[in-house]
Design an enzyme around this catalytic site. Structure first.
Site, PDB file in Angstrom:
ATOM      1  N   SER A  89      -4.023   0.526   0.602  1.00 60.93           N
ATOM      2  CA  SER A  89      -2.983   1.543   0.529  1.00 60.93           C
ATOM      3  C   SER A  89      -3.552   2.941   0.774  1.00 60.93           C
ATOM      4  CB  SER A  89      -2.266   1.449  -0.817  1.00 60.93           C
ATOM      5  OG  SER A  89      -1.109   2.231  -0.834  1.00 60.93           O
ATOM      6  N   ASP A 131       5.715  -4.260   4.192  1.00 58.52           N
ATOM      7  CA  ASP A 131       5.235  -4.972   2.994  1.00 58.52           C
ATOM      8  C   ASP A 131       6.059  -4.645   1.752  1.00 58.52           C
ATOM      9  OD1 ASP A 131       4.416  -2.440   2.133  1.00 58.52           O
ATOM     10  OD2 ASP A 131       2.320  -2.747   2.660  1.00 58.52           O
ATOM     11  N   HIS A 174       3.177  -5.318  -0.882  1.00 62.56           N
ATOM     12  CA  HIS A 174       2.208  -4.225  -0.780  1.00 62.56           C
ATOM     13  C   HIS A 174       0.986  -4.421  -1.677  1.00 62.56           C
ATOM     14  CE1 HIS A 174       0.744  -0.259   0.157  1.00 62.56           C
ATOM     15  NE2 HIS A 174       0.716   0.064  -1.123  1.00 62.56           N
TER      16      HIS A 174
END
Length: 532
Positions: A181, A388, A413
């Site tokens: 991320s 995601d 995610h």
């Protein structure tokens, strides 16, 4: 005497168990790995500078919201680019135990019930250990204060020190960085501003679910409504959405996750609202208004114009911070110029197959928005794209770098860090598995099992025949499929033929479905050509 013999036998058995205790497998040939998390992915402790006590303030259950508000709520200082806790005595630090892995493993290590919801890199750490990675030798973590900007010099200096320490601990081996991320933005910023250090210590960089061009829908609703770190019933045990909202409004890192203005989106992300307007005749109409990225800022400003928090009995204004936006725009400009050094390989894994917020809409024809300051109380509705669930695939793919490979993996995610497909890809790229037949792009293994080729000439004709067989193994196949049904399925047969002047060729491919995700493939080909 019998009792003594029994005690001796028991002692010997215990001793044998101890000396035969299996030791974790360690592969000394592996290159070191450094794991870097995303936003909210590091344990944060607060140190009281008056008495030296230290306590975990993120993540925790007991007293979570109170500690979060008193220790982590902060204000941005434009002169330094740093967000500083409202409590002048609280100094936020990241625990360094287990060579940095403590901070990014289980974010609330005391939690027993529902612990999986606060696992971060836990599953990956366990998996890497099975492959032969060893904490402190070839496996390390880098936690950081995720409230701060991705170009805060203090964080970048710590990362430089970490890279040097990992390099030395691994005996001078270059490092594989794996980011998740926002950690991808941090490393990309570091790579741009400290290219020489990055090139000196890094061998490969693997970015997972990185919001390279932002997370439009997610961040828009975060500014207006806040965010929950976990979904479902577990969120009742953590920080309230409102408390998180007040923190993130003063976090440069969140502003740096806004959608990039100069990126050519397939569909421009919008902030939309149903509003009541008067037409030229004074009649009331409910219309849908749409605001592209730049114009959305004005909505944020008005919606948060009266936002305040009460801290120690004092009401503090927390509007949308234009100073932070200015800082974030400069950060994004720096990141956009980043290039991967020639000696480093970059890989990109991004999430797909989930509805992901892209544009956000507030109100409806029956309940239009009448006061922008009430937007925080509206439930947002999303126009979604593939991704995601948090980062659109379009954003994650657009890294702007020279990539050795980009692979889309179905996954959520944060949950993508537990996906076995991702583990198999990493195992291949990290050379923890020496299977030359694995294809990470399509996630299957092709095993040649038979090969036979014959060629002969007769009276001006050249005849070539080829027979080849493979086993194709894919772990993503439906394991719930009944074994008997799979075994009874008829083989699939395809044929192809080609012809040219003086030559003909034909081939037949037969696929036999088998059990456990396997397929047996047979190829029979024949070509005939005439001498000119």
């Amino acid at each position: 005497m019998t009792m003594l013999l029994e005690e001796i036998v028991q002692s010997v058995e215990l001793w044998l168990k101890l000396i035969k205790k299996p030791q974790p497998y360690v592969d000394p040939n592996l290159d070191p790995v450094l794991l870097v998390p995303g936003i909210a992915g590091s344990i944060l402790n607060a140190v009281d500078d008056e008495n030296g006590t230290e306590e975990r303030v993120w993540v925790r259950i007991l007293g979570a919201d109170y500690k979060f508000r008193t220790k982590l709520w902060s204000r941005f200082d434009p002169s330094t680019g740093k967000t500083v806790s409202l409590d002048p005595k609280a100094r936020i630090v990241v625990p360094e135990g287990r060579y940095g892995l403590e901070a990014i493993d289980a974010l609330d290590p005391d939690m027993v019930i529902g612990q999986e919801c606060v696992y971060y890199f836990h599953d990956m750490i366990v998996e890497f250990t099975k492959w032969g990675f060893q904490e402190g030798k070839t496996l390390f973590g880098f936690g950081y204060d995720f409230r701060q900007s991705n170009r805060l010099q203090e964080t970048l200096d710590r990362l430089a020190e970490k890279l040097e320490a990992v390099y030395n601990a691994a005996g001078g081996k270059k490092i594989n960085i794996i980011t998740h991320s926002m950690g991808g933005l941090l490393v990309k910023c570091f790579m741009c501003l400290h290219t020489d250090v990055f090139e000196k210590y890094v061998k490969n960089w693997i970015a997972i679910a990185a919001p390279f061009q932002g997370a439009p829908g997610y961040i828009t609703s975060t500014f207006l409504n806040g965010m929950s770190f976990v979904d479902g019933w577990e969120q009742n045990f953590f920080i309230s959405k409102w408390s998180m909202h007040q923190l993130l409004i003063e976090c440069p890192s969140v502003y740096e996750l806004m959608a990039c203005l100069d990126f050519h989106w397939e569909h421009i992300p919008l902030l939309e609202m149903w509003r009541e307007r008067l037409d030229g005749d004074g009649n009331s109409q409910i219309i849908l208004e749409s605001y592209p990225l730049a114009e959305s800022v004005e909505i944020f400003k008005e919606a948060l114009s009266s936002n305040t928090v009460n801290y120690n009995g004092e009401d503090l204004p927390l509007p949308f911070n234009m100073e932070i936006l200015k800082w974030a725009n400069e950060t994004r400009k720096i990141i956009s110029h980043a290039k991967v050094p020639p000696q480093v390989k970059f890989y990109n894994i991004y999430g797909i197959n989930l509805e992901t917020p892209h544009s956000v809409c507030y109100g409806n024809e029956e309940t239009p928005v009448t006061d922008l300051r009430q937007l925080r109380y509206f439930q947002p509705k999303y126009v979604c794209v593939d991704g995601d669930g948090t980062v659109p695939a379009e954003s994650a793919k657009a890294d702007g770098l020279n990539a050795a490979a980009r692979v889309g993996v179905p996954g959520e995610h944060r949950g993508i860090l537990c996906e076995h497909h991702v583990f198999r890809i990493l195992k291949c790229w990290l050379k923890a598995d020496h299977d030359p037949f694995y294809n990470p792009l399509n996630d299957y293994v092709i095993l040649p099992t038979a090969f036979e080729m014959e060629k002969h000439k007769d009276k001006g004709l050249e005849v070539t025949s080829l027979k080849e067989e493979w086993e194709i193994i894919s772990q993503d196949q439906d394991h719930d499929h009944d074994d008997k049904v799979a075994a009874d399925e008829r083989p699939m047969v395809s044929s192809i033929s080609l012809s040219d002047v003086g030559a003909e060729a034909c081939a037949t491919v037969t696929v036999h479905p088998q059990n456990e995700g396997k397929q047996h493939v047979e190829l029979n080909a024949l070509s005939v050509s005439v001498d000119a």
